[in-house]
Design a protein around this motif. Structure first.
Motif, PDB file in Angstrom:
ATOM      1  N   MET A 137       0.822  -1.204   0.000  1.00  0.00           N
ATOM      2  CA  MET A 137       0.000   0.000   0.000  1.00  0.00           C
ATOM      3  C   MET A 137       0.863   1.265   0.000  1.00  0.00           C
ATOM      4  SD  MET A 137      -2.839  -1.380  -0.335  1.00  0.00           S
ATOM      5  CE  MET A 137      -3.676   0.195  -0.444  1.00  0.00           C
ATOM      6  N   GLN A 138       1.999   1.224   0.692  1.00  0.00           N
ATOM      7  CA  GLN A 138       2.888   2.381   0.689  1.00  0.00           C
ATOM      8  C   GLN A 138       3.477   2.614  -0.703  1.00  0.00           C
ATOM      9  OE1 GLN A 138       3.335   4.514   3.287  1.00  0.00           O
ATOM     10  NE2 GLN A 138       4.429   5.762   1.778  1.00  0.00           N
ATOM     11  N   PHE A 139       3.760   1.519  -1.405  1.00  0.00           N
ATOM     12  CA  PHE A 139       4.266   1.647  -2.779  1.00  0.00           C
ATOM     13  C   PHE A 139       3.218   2.313  -3.671  1.00  0.00           C
ATOM     14  CE2 PHE A 139       4.385   0.038  -7.105  1.00  0.00           C
ATOM     15  CZ  PHE A 139       5.690   0.323  -7.479  1.00  0.00           C
ATOM     16  N   LEU A 140       1.975   1.892  -3.553  1.00  0.00           N
ATOM     17  CA  LEU A 140       0.917   2.476  -4.368  1.00  0.00           C
ATOM     18  C   LEU A 140       0.731   3.954  -4.049  1.00  0.00           C
ATOM     19  CD1 LEU A 140      -1.747  -0.387  -4.247  1.00  0.00           C
ATOM     20  CD2 LEU A 140      -0.162   0.152  -6.102  1.00  0.00           C
ATOM     21  N   TYR A 141       0.790   4.285  -2.768  1.00  0.00           N
ATOM     22  CA  TYR A 141       0.638   5.690  -2.379  1.00  0.00           C
ATOM     23  C   TYR A 141       1.801   6.527  -2.899  1.00  0.00           C
ATOM     24  CZ  TYR A 141       0.617   9.879   0.487  1.00  0.00           C
ATOM     25  OH  TYR A 141       0.628  11.184   0.899  1.00  0.00           O
ATOM     26  N   SER A 142       3.007   6.012  -2.770  1.00  0.00           N
ATOM     27  CA  SER A 142       4.191   6.736  -3.236  1.00  0.00           C
ATOM     28  C   SER A 142       4.145   6.926  -4.742  1.00  0.00           C
ATOM     29  CB  SER A 142       5.463   5.987  -2.835  1.00  0.00           C
ATOM     30  OG  SER A 142       5.559   5.864  -1.430  1.00  0.00           O
ATOM     31  N   SER A 143       3.639   5.931  -5.437  1.00  0.00           N
ATOM     32  CA  SER A 143       3.524   6.033  -6.888  1.00  0.00           C
ATOM     33  C   SER A 143       2.572   7.155  -7.277  1.00  0.00           C
ATOM     34  CB  SER A 143       3.037   4.705  -7.472  1.00  0.00           C
ATOM     35  OG  SER A 143       2.853   4.791  -8.871  1.00  0.00           O
ATOM     36  N   ALA A 144       1.440   7.250  -6.556  1.00  0.00           N
ATOM     37  CA  ALA A 144       0.486   8.324  -6.836  1.00  0.00           C
ATOM     38  C   ALA A 144       1.082   9.678  -6.481  1.00  0.00           C
ATOM     39  CB  ALA A 144      -0.807   8.083  -6.056  1.00  0.00           C
ATOM     40  N   ALA A 145       1.786   9.751  -5.324  1.00  0.00           N
ATOM     41  CA  ALA A 145       2.368  11.021  -4.889  1.00  0.00           C
ATOM     42  C   ALA A 145       3.436  11.512  -5.851  1.00  0.00           C
ATOM     43  CB  ALA A 145       2.945  10.865  -3.486  1.00  0.00           C
ATOM     44  N   SER A 146       4.219  10.569  -6.415  1.00  0.00           N
ATOM     45  CA  SER A 146       5.281  10.957  -7.352  1.00  0.00           C
ATOM     46  C   SER A 146       4.721  11.556  -8.638  1.00  0.00           C
ATOM     47  CB  SER A 146       6.154   9.742  -7.695  1.00  0.00           C
ATOM     48  OG  SER A 146       5.412   8.772  -8.421  1.00  0.00           O
ATOM     49  N   GLN A 147       3.458  11.274  -8.920  1.00  0.00           N
ATOM     50  CA  GLN A 147       2.810  11.828 -10.105  1.00  0.00           C
ATOM     51  C   GLN A 147       2.030  13.103  -9.778  1.00  0.00           C
ATOM     52  OE1 GLN A 147       0.407   8.578 -11.499  1.00  0.00           O
ATOM     53  NE2 GLN A 147       2.170   7.276 -11.966  1.00  0.00           N
ATOM     54  N   GLY A 148       2.147  13.542  -8.502  1.00  0.00           N
ATOM     55  CA  GLY A 148       1.461  14.760  -8.095  1.00  0.00           C
ATOM     56  C   GLY A 148      -0.023  14.570  -7.901  1.00  0.00           C
ATOM     57  N   VAL A 149      -0.448  13.351  -7.588  1.00  0.00           N
ATOM     58  CA  VAL A 149      -1.864  13.036  -7.429  1.00  0.00           C
ATOM     59  C   VAL A 149      -2.163  12.803  -5.958  1.00  0.00           C
ATOM     60  CG1 VAL A 149      -3.712  11.463  -8.057  1.00  0.00           C
ATOM     61  CG2 VAL A 149      -1.939  12.024  -9.732  1.00  0.00           C
ATOM     62  N   LEU A 150      -3.265  13.354  -5.488  1.00  0.00           N
ATOM     63  CA  LEU A 150      -3.697  13.124  -4.112  1.00  0.00           C
ATOM     64  C   LEU A 150      -4.368  11.756  -4.032  1.00  0.00           C
ATOM     65  CD1 LEU A 150      -4.109  14.189  -1.218  1.00  0.00           C
ATOM     66  CD2 LEU A 150      -6.300  15.147  -1.996  1.00  0.00           C
ATOM     67  N   ALA A 151      -3.894  10.892  -3.137  1.00  0.00           N
ATOM     68  CA  ALA A 151      -4.429   9.534  -3.002  1.00  0.00           C
ATOM     69  C   ALA A 151      -5.702   9.570  -2.169  1.00  0.00           C
ATOM     70  CB  ALA A 151      -3.391   8.619  -2.356  1.00  0.00           C
ATOM     71  N   THR A 152      -6.828   9.424  -2.828  1.00  0.00           N
ATOM     72  CA  THR A 152      -8.134   9.387  -2.163  1.00  0.00           C
ATOM     73  C   THR A 152      -8.855   8.137  -2.632  1.00  0.00           C
ATOM     74  OG1 THR A 152      -8.245  11.806  -2.119  1.00  0.00           O
ATOM     75  CG2 THR A 152     -10.295  10.600  -1.774  1.00  0.00           C
TER      76      THR A 152
END
Length: 245
Positions: A137-152
């Protein structure tokens, strides 16, 4: 081995139907108790332990939380009723057909299988919950954050995804028990398993790739436990059935 006819199938379904209400009662009672006393705790625990810091959960429908509780309760009810369902199917096949003529499952051995199955299932869930999913789950969140996307995430989709992954790990950890049962009852030959060892390895990595993001590390964290348990299964078979192999 005799052919499995439509008549035999009808007799089996009739036998199962006559005892179906008992199975329904087990599922319904577990469903109700889980909904009233456990479902909220499960949802809260998963959110606390596995939701990455910075990610948010939202409702996307007014009844999302209620339906999620009903689903979780139903899942647990089905798990509770599965041993009895397996027993019904086994007894029906044993008495009505010759498909299981080589299997002699006593009450004591069935209880032992059940205990070991529960232990392995629990171990698989513990591995997924405490080791695999936090990293995943941390990998998925980091992937979204690296693209400038808020994980909701949708609450229902998040919880359902976690439960699905835990169920996969719980089933994977059943491998030693299943393979011991198959070889011990002459349903599968030991040499067949060892002959297709490399094919199993490839299949494990395909499964890992299918249920994880395109990251070698997380894929390996799914595939390696499967390979490990596959080899443990082979070792157990060699030890337990060393005089007959």
């Amino acid at each position: 081995m005799a052919d499995f006819t439509a008549t035999e199938m009808a007799e089996i379904l009739l036998m199962i139907r006559n005892r179906f209400m008992r199975l329904v009662a087990i599922i319904a009672v577990t469903w109700a108790l889980t909904y009233m006393f456990i479902a909220d705790t499960i949802i809260s625990k998963i959110k606390t332990d596995l939701l990455p810091e910075g990610a948010n959960l939202i409702y996307t429908a007014p009844l999302e939380g209620l339906i999620l509780k009903l689903k979780i309760s139903l899942y647990i009810g089905i798990i509770a009723g599965t041993p009895y369902l397996v027993y019904l199917i086994y007894k029906a096949l044993k008495t009505r057909t010759e498909l299981l003529e080589n299997i002699n499952l006593t009450k004591s051995s069935a209880i032992k299988y059940l205990i070991v199955a529960i232990m392995l299932f629990t171990l698989g869930i513990a591995y997924g919950y405490m080791i695999m999913l936090p990293i995943f789950m941390q990998f998925l969140y980091s992937s979204a954050a690296s693209q400038g996307v808020l994980a909701t995430y949708s609450l229902a989709e998040f919880i359902n995804f976690i439960i699905l992954m835990l169920a996969v790990f719980g089933l994977v950890f059943q491998m030693p028990l299943i393979m011991l049962f198959l070889v011990g009852n002459d349903l599968v030959e030991y040499r067949t398993i060892t002959y297709y060892r490399k094919h199993f390895y490839v299949a494990f990595f395909i499964i890992g790739a299918a249920i994880t993001p395109p990251d070698v590390f997380t894929q390996a964290m799914v595939a390696f436990p499967m390979i490990l348990f596959f080899e443990i299964s082979i070792l157990f078979i060699r030890i337990v059935y060393r005089n007959s192999l």
